[in-house]
Design an enzyme around this catalytic site. Structure first.
Site, PDB file in Angstrom:
ATOM      1  N   CYS A   2      44.821 153.086 -95.288  1.00 48.06           N
ATOM      2  CA  CYS A   2      46.021 153.908 -95.473  1.00 48.06           C
ATOM      3  C   CYS A   2      46.522 153.592 -96.870  1.00 48.06           C
ATOM      4  CB  CYS A   2      47.192 153.601 -94.526  1.00 48.06           C
ATOM      5  SG  CYS A   2      46.919 154.142 -92.839  1.00 48.06           S
ATOM      6  N   ARG A  27      41.608 155.693 -99.584  1.00 48.13           N
ATOM      7  CA  ARG A  27      41.975 154.737 -98.530  1.00 48.13           C
ATOM      8  C   ARG A  27      42.194 155.410 -97.182  1.00 48.13           C
ATOM      9  NH1 ARG A  27      43.628 149.923-100.385  1.00 48.13           N
ATOM     10  NH2 ARG A  27      44.801 149.574 -98.466  1.00 48.13           N
ATOM     11  N   TRP A  74      44.962 156.807 -92.613  1.00 51.04           N
ATOM     12  CA  TRP A  74      43.639 156.610 -92.015  1.00 51.04           C
ATOM     13  C   TRP A  74      43.965 156.106 -90.613  1.00 51.04           C
ATOM     14  CZ3 TRP A  74      38.553 157.341 -92.638  1.00 51.04           C
ATOM     15  CH2 TRP A  74      37.664 156.516 -91.982  1.00 51.04           C
ATOM     16  N   ASN A 100      50.903 150.237 -93.774  1.00 42.13           N
ATOM     17  CA  ASN A 100      49.453 150.092 -93.790  1.00 42.13           C
ATOM     18  C   ASN A 100      49.146 148.814 -93.017  1.00 42.13           C
ATOM     19  OD1 ASN A 100      46.723 149.892 -94.502  1.00 42.13           O
ATOM     20  ND2 ASN A 100      47.199 148.879 -96.437  1.00 42.13           N
ATOM     21  N   GLY A 101      48.257 148.904 -92.017  1.00 40.95           N
ATOM     22  CA  GLY A 101      47.907 147.719 -91.231  1.00 40.95           C
ATOM     23  C   GLY A 101      48.014 148.020 -89.751  1.00 40.95           C
ATOM     24  N   GLU A 485      16.988 146.800 -92.317  1.00 37.53           N
ATOM     25  CA  GLU A 485      18.174 147.234 -93.057  1.00 37.53           C
ATOM     26  C   GLU A 485      18.059 146.880 -94.551  1.00 37.53           C
ATOM     27  OE1 GLU A 485      20.462 149.204 -92.635  1.00 37.53           O
ATOM     28  OE2 GLU A 485      22.079 148.646 -93.988  1.00 37.53           O
ATOM     29  N   LYS A 489      18.309 149.736 -97.394  1.00 32.12           N
ATOM     30  CA  LYS A 489      19.335 149.685 -98.444  1.00 32.12           C
ATOM     31  C   LYS A 489      18.682 149.806 -99.819  1.00 32.12           C
ATOM     32  CE  LYS A 489      22.096 150.219 -96.977  1.00 32.12           C
ATOM     33  NZ  LYS A 489      22.781 150.586 -95.783  1.00 32.12           N
ATOM     34  N   GLU A 492      17.238 153.358-100.458  1.00 29.29           N
ATOM     35  CA  GLU A 492      18.294 154.342-100.658  1.00 29.29           C
ATOM     36  C   GLU A 492      18.859 154.356-102.061  1.00 29.29           C
ATOM     37  OE1 GLU A 492      21.075 153.050 -97.569  1.00 29.29           O
ATOM     38  OE2 GLU A 492      21.698 155.135 -97.507  1.00 29.29           O
ATOM     39  N   HIS A 508      -1.105 142.173 -88.340  1.00 30.05           N
ATOM     40  CA  HIS A 508      -1.707 143.306 -87.627  1.00 30.05           C
ATOM     41  C   HIS A 508      -1.811 144.539 -88.521  1.00 30.05           C
ATOM     42  CE1 HIS A 508      -1.600 140.999 -83.963  1.00 30.05           C
ATOM     43  NE2 HIS A 508      -0.318 140.720 -84.189  1.00 30.05           N
ATOM     44  N   LYS A 608      26.916 161.385 -97.463  1.00 32.22           N
ATOM     45  CA  LYS A 608      27.579 160.337 -96.672  1.00 32.22           C
ATOM     46  C   LYS A 608      27.547 160.662 -95.184  1.00 32.22           C
ATOM     47  CE  LYS A 608      29.705 156.495 -96.052  1.00 32.22           C
ATOM     48  NZ  LYS A 608      28.786 155.350 -95.943  1.00 32.22           N
TER      49      LYS A 608
HETATM   50  C1  F6R Z   1      22.479 154.091 -94.808  1.00 28.12           C
HETATM   51  C2  F6R Z   1      23.315 155.140 -94.335  1.00 28.12           C
HETATM   52  C3  F6R Z   1      22.766 156.092 -93.323  1.00 28.12           C
HETATM   53  C4  F6R Z   1      23.760 156.196 -92.157  1.00 28.12           C
HETATM   54  C5  F6R Z   1      23.302 157.246 -91.147  1.00 28.12           C
HETATM   55  C6  F6R Z   1      24.240 157.326 -89.962  1.00 28.12           C
HETATM   56  O1  F6R Z   1      23.113 153.314 -95.761  1.00 28.12           O
HETATM   57  O2  F6R Z   1      24.426 155.231 -94.736  1.00 28.12           O
HETATM   58  O3  F6R Z   1      21.521 155.687 -92.871  1.00 28.12           O
HETATM   59  O4  F6R Z   1      23.859 154.942 -91.565  1.00 28.12           O
HETATM   60  O5  F6R Z   1      23.228 158.506 -91.752  1.00 28.12           O
HETATM   61  O6  F6R Z   1      25.533 157.645 -90.367  1.00 28.12           O
HETATM   62  P1  F6R Z   1      26.767 157.413 -89.397  1.00 28.12           P
HETATM   63  O7  F6R Z   1      26.892 155.956 -89.185  1.00 28.12           O
HETATM   64  O8  F6R Z   1      27.926 158.017 -90.102  1.00 28.12           O
HETATM   65  O9  F6R Z   1      26.432 158.132 -88.116  1.00 28.12           O
END
Ligand code: F6R
Length: 613
Positions: A2, A27, A74, A100-101, A485, A489, A492, A508, A608
């Site tokens: 927020c 935020r 938020w 906020n909080g 992961e 990362k 990506e 294997h 995103k």
């Molecule tokens: C990786 C990443 C994507 C999301 C995936 C699911 O860094 O950001 O792999 O994790 O698209 O997204 P959400 O969690 O929003 O369903």
């Protein structure tokens, strides 16, 4: 999260506040509001949606006044709606609060205030602050209005618990804005003939770079001609200002060059905020009584990408602590495979955004099959949370960088809390065991603040390896999903080829891709599988790999013998270790991408939230 902004000066505050809110939109952005003190009365305008919606609504009302506050929300308590938007008022409408909080004891306080005759208009925790200030004011007889308001705020702070930063205006104290800080951020900007209160510097940086960061427990009294600060004991403190040299863009990222880096560093706070609600009775969230919980036969976890990896870690937790068999599916696969109908199945969808089309589609299928559904989600009011029967929220605040970091560790943290809570409720673990596991969990924010100190070492390491064309990540058991992961990362954000494997699997097949100088990251805390990881190190080294061992202090000496570089992560219990182990891999991805000149926060071809199948 927020965002809060307040202005006291000589000019019309409206444009300062709207502009500040736009700078704070990162935020939170589900609703926004503004209150302006005009001719002794507070004029409040609120709107659902982004700040642009509030701006339109404000233009219609056209308030004018040199003191005002604003808020971009938020949602944490109560859906995004106009009634739940800040500022919130007391019964008289003369006091407004932006916050906020999370006020942890708000339910108790709300009941108490209701019994005293206060009328609540929203579902938020924030509204209790406005009513508490009003209630306290009624019992303070002596002093000027300004002194009374300050005393009422001090009394209020003694009654509320949790994390809070808030701003208060009272119609009877024109030209005074009070700001309070406790665990949530709050900064003060000292301009010429004007003062600002905000959650973050970008909100007012255009007008002043003379800044005062409030400490926990402090109260700031802002007026056009200056600011007084009281410390946590109520004593006047000499304000210690600093000059900020950041430009606007850097300031929005908290001084970090990228949101990804900022969000990696946000993790201790993100975990703490997520844990604030973790000692929750999950049977209540799930709407299942103990008998129904005991009948849970199966758990299906559904998610995509990083959230899927959190689900894989969750499987280890749920099977270990709750003793319930778990399957983990990529949402895009679950939707199209035959899922046998079995009574007593709980389907859990994990998603940061709550808008991922594949995850929503898959959980709808689980619902059609008659399964009970739970979302682990970061966004209040998102589609997923509306589709599922119930939701546990990760409170890590908006994640802006496309590459998910703090959402991931908050999701794992939530899965751990869920697993121990279910295990306790269904009798799989004793109360003593639960208490011990819970205590260990509560130590994670501190451990997290230690592990983020690894950036420099990881950064240094990347100098040597960033040009490599291929990277391998290996782990076993709870650390196997962390290997996946780490690879995701890196792929990506740096566009390098990276793969994660279960360490036992390399012989294997995958070992054939290892050649001279291939960087291989070994997730090998000093636990029951450490010896096996030592063997994996040797197998890779024998093929010429550049082996990096990520281990805990007691494993350092042995890891050194079989690797080219050892990275030491603080030691926590075996099942919590993955939450820490992923952090050096996040830094690794960041720094390799940075050295390669990639667009870190918005990597090519990615979005995103993936709202299409
Ligand atoms: C990786 C990443 C994507 C999301 C995936 C699911 O860094 O950001 O792999 O994790 O698209 O997204 P959400 O969690 O929003 O369903």
């Amino acid at each position: 999260m927020c965002g809060i902004i307040g202005y006291v000066g000589k000019k019309n505050s409206v444009s300062y506040i709207i502009d500040g809110l736009k700078k704070l939109e990162y935020r939170g952005y589900d609703s926004a509001g503004i209150s302006i003190l005009q001719d002794g009365k507070l004029v409040t305008v609120r709107a659902v949606g982004k700040v642009a919606e509030l701006e339109k609504a404000t233009l219609q009302v056209s308030p004018k006044g040199s003191t005002g506050i604003g808020h971009t929300r938020w949602a944490t308590h109560g859906k995004p709606s106009e009634e739940n938007s800040h500022p919130h008022t007391d019964c008289s409408g003369e006091i407004v609060v932006v916050h906020n909080g999370i006020i942890e004891n708000y339910l108790v306080l709300r009941d108490k205030l209701k019994s005293l005759g206060h009328k609540f208009k929203s579902e938020t925790d924030t509204e209790v602050i406005a009513h508490l200030v009003e209630e306290n004011l009624q019992h303070i007889r002596s002093g000027s209005n300004e002194e009374k308001l300050l005393k009422a705020v001090q009394r209020t702070n003694k009654e509320i618990s949790g994390a809070f930063a808030y701003g208060v205006l009272w119609a009877k104290t024109p030209g005074l804005l009070i700001g309070v800080k406790n665990q949530s951020p709050m900064v003060v900007g000292m301009g010429k003939g004007e003062s600002f209160l905000a959650s973050d510097v970008p909100a007012f940086l255009k007008h002043t770079n003379k800044v005062l960061f409030l400490e926990d427990g402090e109260i700031a009294l802002l007026r056009a001609d200056g600011v007084n600060v009281l410390d946590k004991d109520g004593k006047t403190k000499k304000p210690k200002t600093i000059k900020i040299s950041w430009d606007q863009q850097t300031a929005e990222k908290g001084g970090y060059p990228h949101f990804m880096l900022k969000e990696i560093y946000d993790q201790p706070q993100a975990i703490e905020d997520t844990l604030r609600t973790a000692r929750t009775d999950f049977s209540k969230i799930l709407g299942l009584d103990t008998a129904a919980l005991r009948k849970l036969q199966d758990i299906h976890i559904i998610a995509c990408g990083t959230a899927y990896h959190a689900g894989l870690v969750g499987k280890y937790y749920l099977e270990q602590f709750a003793g319930i068999p778990v399957s983990v599916d990529l949402a895009s696969e679950y939707k199209y495979r035959t899922v046998p109908h079995k009574p007593g199945t709980l389907a859990i969808a994990i998603s940061q955004s709550g808008e991922t089309a594949d995850t929503i589609g898959a959980i709808k299928k689980a619902k059609q099959l008659g399964f009970r559904t739970l979302a682990i989600c970061n966004v209040l009011g998102s589609t997923l949370t509306r589709v599922c029967d119930s939701t546990f929220f990760t409170h890590c605040g908006p994640e802006i960088s496309v590459a998910s970091t703090k959402a991931f560790t908050s999701q794992i943290t939530s899965m751990y809390a869920l697993a121990i809570s279910l295990g306790h409720a269904n009798g799989n673990i004793s109360t003593t065991a639960f208490d011990k596991l819970y205590k260990e969990l509560m130590r994670m924010p501190k451990a997290m603040s230690e592990v983020v100190k690894m950036e420099y070492e990881v950064r240094h390491l990347t100098r040597k390896i960033y040009k490599s064309g291929r990277f391998i990540f290996l782990g076993r058991n709870v650390n196997f999903p962390i290997a996946l992961e780490g690879a995701l990362k890196l792929k990506e954000v740096s566009y390098r080829s990276a793969e994660g494997f279960a360490a036992g699997e390399i012989k294997h097949g995958p070992i054939s891709i290892i050649d001279k100088q291939t960087p291989v990251f070994m997730l090998m805390p000093h636990d029951s599988l450490f010896e096996k990881m030592l063997s994996a190190c040797q197998e890779c080294r024998a093929r010429g790999a550049f082996v990096v061992a990520i281990t805990t202090p007691s494993g350092a000496a042995q890891a050194k013998d079989v690797s080219d570089k050892v990275l030491l992560v603080p030691s926590v219990s075996e099942f919590l270790q993955p939450i820490l182990n992923v952090v050096p891999l996040q830094f690794l991805a960041y720094w390799i991408a940075k050295r390669l000149g990639c667009d870190i926060d918005q990597p090519r071809n990615l979005a995103k939230s993936v709202t299409v199948e």
